[in-house]
Structure formats: structure tokens, C-alpha cells
Design a protein around this motif. Structure first.
Motif, mmCIF file in Angstrom:
data_model
loop_
_atom_site.group_PDB
_atom_site.id
_atom_site.type_symbol
_atom_site.label_atom_id
_atom_site.label_comp_id
_atom_site.label_asym_id
_atom_site.label_seq_id
_atom_site.Cartn_x
_atom_site.Cartn_y
_atom_site.Cartn_z
ATOM 1 N N GLY A 47 0.817 -1.218 0.000
ATOM 2 C CA GLY A 47 0.000 0.000 0.000
ATOM 3 C C GLY A 47 0.842 1.254 0.000
ATOM 4 N N THR A 48 1.926 1.259 0.746
ATOM 5 C CA THR A 48 2.807 2.430 0.782
ATOM 6 C C THR A 48 3.495 2.633 -0.560
ATOM 7 O OG1 THR A 48 3.170 2.007 3.116
ATOM 8 C CG2 THR A 48 4.678 3.521 2.053
ATOM 9 N N ILE A 49 3.915 1.561 -1.180
ATOM 10 C CA ILE A 49 4.568 1.667 -2.495
ATOM 11 C C ILE A 49 3.598 2.226 -3.526
ATOM 12 C CG2 ILE A 49 5.537 0.310 -4.389
ATOM 13 C CD1 ILE A 49 6.706 -1.548 -2.220
ATOM 14 N N VAL A 50 2.379 1.712 -3.542
ATOM 15 C CA VAL A 50 1.389 2.190 -4.517
ATOM 16 C C VAL A 50 1.059 3.660 -4.266
ATOM 17 C CG1 VAL A 50 -1.022 1.926 -5.245
ATOM 18 C CG2 VAL A 50 0.422 -0.080 -4.989
ATOM 19 N N MET A 51 0.873 4.018 -3.009
ATOM 20 C CA MET A 51 0.530 5.402 -2.674
ATOM 21 C C MET A 51 1.642 6.366 -3.096
ATOM 22 S SD MET A 51 -0.328 6.997 1.050
ATOM 23 C CE MET A 51 1.344 6.708 1.618
ATOM 24 N N GLN A 52 2.874 6.034 -2.791
ATOM 25 C CA GLN A 52 3.987 6.926 -3.136
ATOM 26 C C GLN A 52 4.236 6.948 -4.644
ATOM 27 O OE1 GLN A 52 5.637 9.051 -1.228
ATOM 28 N NE2 GLN A 52 4.352 8.465 0.497
ATOM 29 N N THR A 53 3.971 5.844 -5.328
ATOM 30 C CA THR A 53 4.134 5.827 -6.790
ATOM 31 C C THR A 53 3.123 6.750 -7.444
ATOM 32 O OG1 THR A 53 4.936 3.552 -6.706
ATOM 33 C CG2 THR A 53 4.128 4.331 -8.820
ATOM 34 N N ALA A 67 7.132 8.455 -10.952
ATOM 35 C CA ALA A 67 6.609 7.178 -10.454
ATOM 36 C C ALA A 67 7.742 6.290 -9.952
ATOM 37 C CB ALA A 67 5.825 6.470 -11.558
ATOM 38 N N LEU A 68 8.876 6.289 -10.652
ATOM 39 C CA LEU A 68 10.011 5.480 -10.212
ATOM 40 C C LEU A 68 10.581 5.977 -8.890
ATOM 41 C CD1 LEU A 68 11.930 4.810 -13.538
ATOM 42 C CD2 LEU A 68 10.678 3.173 -12.139
ATOM 43 N N SER A 69 10.740 7.289 -8.779
ATOM 44 C CA SER A 69 11.268 7.807 -7.517
ATOM 45 C C SER A 69 10.263 7.608 -6.391
ATOM 46 C CB SER A 69 11.638 9.287 -7.655
ATOM 47 O OG SER A 69 10.475 10.068 -7.846
ATOM 48 N N GLY A 70 8.976 7.743 -6.685
ATOM 49 C CA GLY A 70 7.957 7.482 -5.674
ATOM 50 C C GLY A 70 7.942 6.024 -5.246
ATOM 51 N N ALA A 71 8.161 5.116 -6.188
ATOM 52 C CA ALA A 71 8.198 3.690 -5.857
ATOM 53 C C ALA A 71 9.397 3.363 -4.969
ATOM 54 C CB ALA A 71 8.235 2.841 -7.125
ATOM 55 N N LEU A 72 10.548 3.960 -5.267
ATOM 56 C CA LEU A 72 11.721 3.724 -4.424
ATOM 57 C C LEU A 72 11.520 4.281 -3.019
ATOM 58 C CD1 LEU A 72 14.610 4.440 -6.944
ATOM 59 C CD2 LEU A 72 13.905 2.242 -6.004
ATOM 60 N N TYR A 73 10.954 5.472 -2.948
ATOM 61 C CA TYR A 73 10.688 6.090 -1.653
ATOM 62 C C TYR A 73 9.633 5.289 -0.882
ATOM 63 C CZ TYR A 73 9.790 9.828 1.696
ATOM 64 O OH TYR A 73 9.652 10.552 2.833
ATOM 65 N N GLY A 74 8.601 4.844 -1.586
ATOM 66 C CA GLY A 74 7.562 4.024 -0.959
ATOM 67 C C GLY A 74 8.086 2.694 -0.483
#
Length: 123
Positions: A47-53, A67-74
């Protein structure tokens, strides 16, 4: 030379489920703190990965890079949040055993079986 002979079988020393008030259906309870903790940890991390992506894709000009940076951060946040949830579930296991008496008896039975099989006679 053996000084003492133990003719008792190990199976005879194991606790009996009926002594703990358990039936055959009680031995198949689905809940286990490790299993539930891992499932919730994966759910929180995903859920955190999807939300940050999604959030990264919304605010970046080339949405793919966002989206890539959000996925890494998530992923980074999700791993720690998932571990925290898993630890909380394992920590709360005695509370679940108090709220659900059948699980509490099953937990005591499993503890007795592990104590009987691991710390018994030296072979």
C-alpha cells in the motif's frame, strides 16, 4: 556403558490436546502471529509503495521518473512500516490469546509440545 535405561517412548511424554480442552477442529486454527504479521507487513508495504508511486507520478513532469522515484521512496518507507506492523502483531499475541480463549489454550498446548520435544531426554 549405560547406567540408566529409559524404556518410555517420546510420544508417551507428549501432552494430549484433550488435556487442554482442545478438539480436532481447534488444532486447525488459521491464526498464527507470524503468518498474520507477514501478511499485514506485505499489505502495508504494498500500500505504501502504490501510494507513493501515484503521488510521485502526479507531481513530476515526466510522470515515469516521478513514479520510479515514488516507488523507491515508498519501498523504503514501506519496509520499515511493514516491520513495525509485524512486530506489533507478534507483541500483541498474548492479548489475542486472552481475547480468544480457544487460541490461548492452543498456544499453551503448542508451548508444551515444543518444551517436551526440545528439552527432554538427551539421546
Amino acid at each position: 556403558m549405560k547406567l540408566a535405561v529409559d524404556n518410555a517412548r517420546k510420544e508417551a511424554a507428549l501432552p494430549i490436546p484433550e488435556d487442554y480442552g482442545l478438539t480436532a477442529n481447534d488444532l486447525r486454527i488459521w491464526y498464527a502471529p507470524g503468518r498474520a504479521g507477514v501478511a499485514l507487513a506485505l499489505l502495508v508495504a504494498t500500500g505504501t509503495i502504490v501510494m507513493q508511486t501515484i503521488e510521485g507520478a502526479r507531481y513530476a513532469q515526466p510522470w515515469v521518473l516521478g513514479a520510479l522515484s515514488g516507488a523507491l521512496y515508498g519501498t523504503l518507507i514501506g519496509i520499515f512500516a511493514g516491520l513495525g506492523v509485524m512486530v506489533a502483531v507478534i507483541w500483541a499475541d498474548p492479548l489475542v490469546a486472552r481475547a480468544w480463549p480457544t487460541y490461548g489454550r492452543l498456544r499453551r498446548y503448542r508451548d508444551a509440545v515444543s518444551a517436551a520435544t526440545s528439552g527432554g531426554l538427551a539421546e
